[in-house]
Design a protein around this motif. Structure first.
Motif, mmCIF file in Angstrom:
data_model
loop_
_atom_site.group_PDB
_atom_site.id
_atom_site.type_symbol
_atom_site.label_atom_id
_atom_site.label_comp_id
_atom_site.label_asym_id
_atom_site.label_seq_id
_atom_site.Cartn_x
_atom_site.Cartn_y
_atom_site.Cartn_z
ATOM 1 N N GLY A 102 0.760 -1.256 0.000
ATOM 2 C CA GLY A 102 0.000 0.000 0.000
ATOM 3 C C GLY A 102 0.787 1.301 0.000
ATOM 4 N N HIS A 103 2.124 1.244 0.166
ATOM 5 C CA HIS A 103 2.890 2.496 0.261
ATOM 6 C C HIS A 103 3.326 2.917 -1.146
ATOM 7 N N LEU A 104 2.714 3.975 -1.642
ATOM 8 C CA LEU A 104 3.051 4.433 -2.995
ATOM 9 C C LEU A 104 4.185 5.447 -2.939
ATOM 10 N N SER A 105 4.817 5.649 -4.076
ATOM 11 C CA SER A 105 6.086 6.385 -4.040
ATOM 12 C C SER A 105 5.940 7.855 -3.673
ATOM 13 N N SER A 106 4.728 8.414 -3.709
ATOM 14 C CA SER A 106 4.603 9.830 -3.356
ATOM 15 C C SER A 106 4.305 10.063 -1.880
ATOM 16 N N ASP A 107 4.102 9.014 -1.100
ATOM 17 C CA ASP A 107 3.646 9.095 0.290
ATOM 18 C C ASP A 107 2.161 9.432 0.351
ATOM 19 N N ALA A 108 1.614 9.988 -0.733
ATOM 20 C CA ALA A 108 0.166 10.191 -0.807
ATOM 21 C C ALA A 108 -0.358 9.007 -1.623
ATOM 22 N N ASP A 109 -1.228 9.227 -2.559
ATOM 23 C CA ASP A 109 -1.851 8.086 -3.224
ATOM 24 C C ASP A 109 -1.456 7.969 -4.678
ATOM 25 N N THR A 110 -0.363 8.553 -5.032
ATOM 26 C CA THR A 110 0.017 8.509 -6.434
ATOM 27 C C THR A 110 1.413 7.923 -6.570
ATOM 28 N N GLY A 111 1.755 7.644 -7.806
ATOM 29 C CA GLY A 111 3.065 7.054 -8.049
ATOM 30 C C GLY A 111 2.969 5.553 -8.030
ATOM 31 N N GLU A 112 4.132 4.940 -7.887
ATOM 32 C CA GLU A 112 4.153 3.485 -7.998
ATOM 33 C C GLU A 112 4.135 2.831 -6.625
ATOM 34 N N ASP A 113 3.733 1.582 -6.608
ATOM 35 C CA ASP A 113 3.728 0.822 -5.373
ATOM 36 C C ASP A 113 5.174 0.444 -5.048
ATOM 37 N N LYS A 114 5.649 0.890 -3.877
ATOM 38 C CA LYS A 114 7.062 0.686 -3.546
ATOM 39 C C LYS A 114 7.435 -0.797 -3.476
ATOM 40 N N MET A 115 6.521 -1.591 -2.901
ATOM 41 C CA MET A 115 6.831 -3.013 -2.751
ATOM 42 C C MET A 115 6.888 -3.715 -4.112
ATOM 43 N N LEU A 116 5.913 -3.355 -4.963
ATOM 44 C CA LEU A 116 5.853 -3.990 -6.282
ATOM 45 C C LEU A 116 7.092 -3.628 -7.104
ATOM 46 N N LYS A 117 7.464 -2.359 -7.006
ATOM 47 C CA LYS A 117 8.643 -1.897 -7.733
ATOM 48 C C LYS A 117 9.900 -2.643 -7.249
ATOM 49 N N GLY A 118 9.970 -2.832 -5.927
ATOM 50 C CA GLY A 118 11.112 -3.548 -5.349
ATOM 51 C C GLY A 118 11.161 -4.984 -5.847
ATOM 52 N N ALA A 119 9.979 -5.623 -5.896
ATOM 53 C CA ALA A 119 9.925 -7.022 -6.337
ATOM 54 C C ALA A 119 10.343 -7.130 -7.797
ATOM 55 N N GLN A 120 9.887 -6.160 -8.610
ATOM 56 C CA GLN A 120 10.265 -6.189 -10.038
ATOM 57 C C GLN A 120 11.767 -5.999 -10.189
ATOM 58 N N ARG A 121 12.312 -5.073 -9.406
ATOM 59 C CA ARG A 121 13.745 -4.784 -9.473
ATOM 60 C C ARG A 121 14.561 -6.055 -9.208
ATOM 61 N N GLU A 122 14.074 -6.869 -8.273
ATOM 62 C CA GLU A 122 14.869 -8.034 -7.861
ATOM 63 C C GLU A 122 14.347 -9.345 -8.432
ATOM 64 N N HIS A 123 13.362 -9.262 -9.322
ATOM 65 C CA HIS A 123 12.773 -10.470 -9.927
ATOM 66 C C HIS A 123 12.354 -11.475 -8.860
ATOM 67 N N LYS A 124 11.680 -10.945 -7.864
ATOM 68 C CA LYS A 124 11.185 -11.824 -6.791
ATOM 69 C C LYS A 124 9.729 -11.482 -6.534
ATOM 70 N N SER A 125 9.071 -12.265 -5.675
ATOM 71 C CA SER A 125 7.686 -11.917 -5.336
ATOM 72 C C SER A 125 7.723 -10.860 -4.231
ATOM 73 N N VAL A 126 6.585 -10.151 -4.095
ATOM 74 C CA VAL A 126 6.490 -9.122 -3.051
ATOM 75 C C VAL A 126 6.746 -9.742 -1.676
ATOM 76 N N MET A 127 6.180 -10.917 -1.441
ATOM 77 C CA MET A 127 6.350 -11.557 -0.135
ATOM 78 C C MET A 127 7.803 -11.956 0.120
ATOM 79 N N GLU A 128 8.477 -12.361 -0.949
ATOM 80 C CA GLU A 128 9.898 -12.721 -0.783
ATOM 81 C C GLU A 128 10.728 -11.500 -0.383
ATOM 82 N N ILE A 129 10.509 -10.382 -1.078
ATOM 83 C CA ILE A 129 11.342 -9.228 -0.700
ATOM 84 C C ILE A 129 10.921 -8.687 0.667
#
Ligand code: AMP
Ligand code: ZN
Length: 489
Positions: free
Chosen positions: A70-97
């Motif tokens: 739920g934490h988006l990159s703007s701290d408000a409600d816009t931008g990308e999902d930080k967790m999803l972006k992290g998972a994509q960066r590392e080619h892992k699932s959100v739960m793994e990261i």
């Protein structure tokens, strides 16, 4: 104890709501990457606050969330999902990261002597709590459904801004550069409680809800988790100062509208660790592609994690703290010197003078009672070393202060004393170099070793030349069995 309350903008005497427990809530990390040392500053200072409350005899129950959704990159409600972006960066699932970086965070905490809160709750564990709160907010007209999301209606509040007399223009949420405005919002500061419309086709974590399949906003998680574990009121809520707006402001809006009464009595915000280019920011560090300024990097460069804790304690938590390698060097040297001085205290030189110990305990309290004045708390350590009493009493006084400051003072001093004693006795193979003032210096040590090698090779002219070179640098050398001690004079 007096604590600065960001909600009232003044220092207030701390009076807990309940006689039997102090309820404390801390915003935890968003686990899409390592915590940087700025994040860790906040956790160190919050740890000191918790330990000081316990030192005063309070029974504390402390809860921390782990933001894994739920934490988006703007701290408000816009931008990308930080967790999803992290998972994509590392080619892992959100739960793994989430698991990996949660473990890494608590590893850092352990090294920094940060106690684990009594309850640590991942946001994804409490979906039912969020749904319960949002349902009531919808029923009572504080929330509305628009464009697939549920929003909190900030126009329903008499007072929205709590921490500052904000200038609306400065705070324009959703109209920051590069972030498109959300046209579903009725008011600029309305915020999402529940998303069903995600721009990410592959949004990994979704749950069923009365408003459709989706996921919670970031702010609701702290309200839901704190109410689940601490009930309808909080004594202290803490976090870094950047959390004051919009995160904490929104937490108050939704929690008090849901509860129908005041929620948190004291808001404690830790000021930022700033670098040469301003506040340290996780997302900027990641985007820059440079090495993350985290605890692992400090260790890699030879710093003791507790020297970083010492560095943080030397500054008041409400002041920005400037990080440079030079500042950290100075802190590490000062910390090593302090440990070396404590190592010179004799552990068993008589009985502890309990009256003197009590007097210092009270002095320590008088410093820390003033809005957790850790710089003065640290100065007290030096006062203790100079106190007119025996070493056993000094050690007891240091141990008392260290239950709050958590610098492992006696453990480190005892380990150093043992090491020095062994080195002094050893006729063994290894040549030992001891920095008498407790501040090792690799360049000096290299010269001393080169001199020992020269002597071994019977090159006495070279050995004397090195001694003179050290002398010219203001270094006094004393030979010991199979080693040398040195100090700056
Ligand atoms: P995050 O993991 O980004 O959710 O942040 C974790 C905690 O670190 C929050 O309490 C933030 O307010 C705090 N924080 C973020 N940046 C800094 C900084 N540069 N100095 C001190 N605290 C910070
Ligand atoms: Zn929070």
């Amino acid at each position: 104890m007096y604590l600065y309350n960001s909600a009232s903008h003044k220092k207030e005497e701390f009076v807990p709501n309940h006689p039997d427990v102090v309820k404390m809530y801390t915003c935890g990390p968003t686990v899409y990457h390592y915590a940087h040392i700025g994040n860790l500053r906040s956790y160190i200072m919050e740890d000191v606050l918790e330990k000081y409350l316990r030192f005063l005899g309070y029974n504390v129950k402390r809860v921390m969330n782990i933001t894994d959704v739920g934490h988006l990159s703007s701290d408000a409600d816009t931008g990308e999902d930080k967790m999803l972006k992290g998972a994509q960066r590392e080619h892992k699932s959100v739960m793994e990261i989430a698991k990996f970086y949660t473990d890494a965070f608590f590893d850092d905490c352990r090294k920094l002597n940060i106690k684990r809160p009594d309850v640590v709750e991942p946001a994804t564990n409490c979906i039912d709590e969020y749904i319960k709160i949002i349902t009531k907010l919808m029923d009572t007209g504080y929330a509305y459904f628009a464009g697939g999301n549920v929003y909190f209606d900030t126009s329903k509040l008499k007072r929205y801004y709590i921490f500052n007399d904000h200038n609306e223009e400065d705070l324009a949420v959703g109209v920051r550069e590069g972030v498109e405005e959300d046209t579903n919002k009725r008011n600029r500061n309305d915020f999402v409680l529940w998303f069903t419309k995600s721009k990410f086709e592959d949004q990994a974590l979704k749950w069923d809800s009365p408003w459709g399949v989706g996921y919670p906003g970031w702010h609701i998680e702290c309200s839901g988790i704190s109410m689940k574990h601490l009930g309808e009121d909080l004594d202290i809520h803490c976090g870094g100062i950047d959390n004051a707006f919009p995160h904490h402001t929104n937490e108050i809006a939704q929690s008090e509208s849901y509860l129908g009464h005041k929620w948190t009595n004291y808001w404690v915000h830790v000021a930022h660790l700033v670098g040469e280019h301003g506040k340290l920011s996780k997302s900027k560090m990641i985007a820059s592609g440079e090495k993350m300024l985290n605890l692992a990097l400090l260790e890699e460069k030879g710093y003791d994690p507790l020297a970083y804790r010492f560095f943080c304690l030397q500054a008041h938590y409400r002041k920005n703290l400037v990080f440079t390698w030079e500042n950290l060097d100075n802190a590490q040297k000062a910390f090593e010197k302090l440990i070396a001085k404590i190592a010179n205290l004799k552990p068993d030189d008589g009985a502890v003078d309990e009256a003197a110990r009590k007097e210092y305990r009270e002095k320590f309290i008088s410093q820390m009672d003033n809005d957790i004045n850790t710089p003065n708390g640290v100065t007290m350590l030096y006062d203790i070393l100079k106190a007119q009493t025996n070493d056993a009493t000094k050690r007891a006084m240091l141990a008392d202060a260290d239950t709050v400051l958590s610098l492992s003072l006696l453990e480190k001093a005892d380990a150093l004393r043992e090491k020095n004693a062994k080195a002094a006795l050893s006729g063994g193979a290894e040549f030992t170099v001891i920095a008498e003032d407790g501040a090792p210096d690799a360049a000096v040590e290299a010269l001393i070793r080169a001199r020992a090698d020269a002597k071994k090779a019977k090159n006495f002219a070279e050995a004397d030349r090195i001694r003179d070179e050290l002398k010219a640098q203001g270094i006094e050398l004393t030979d010991i069995p199979n080693g040398a001690k040195w100090k700056r004079v």
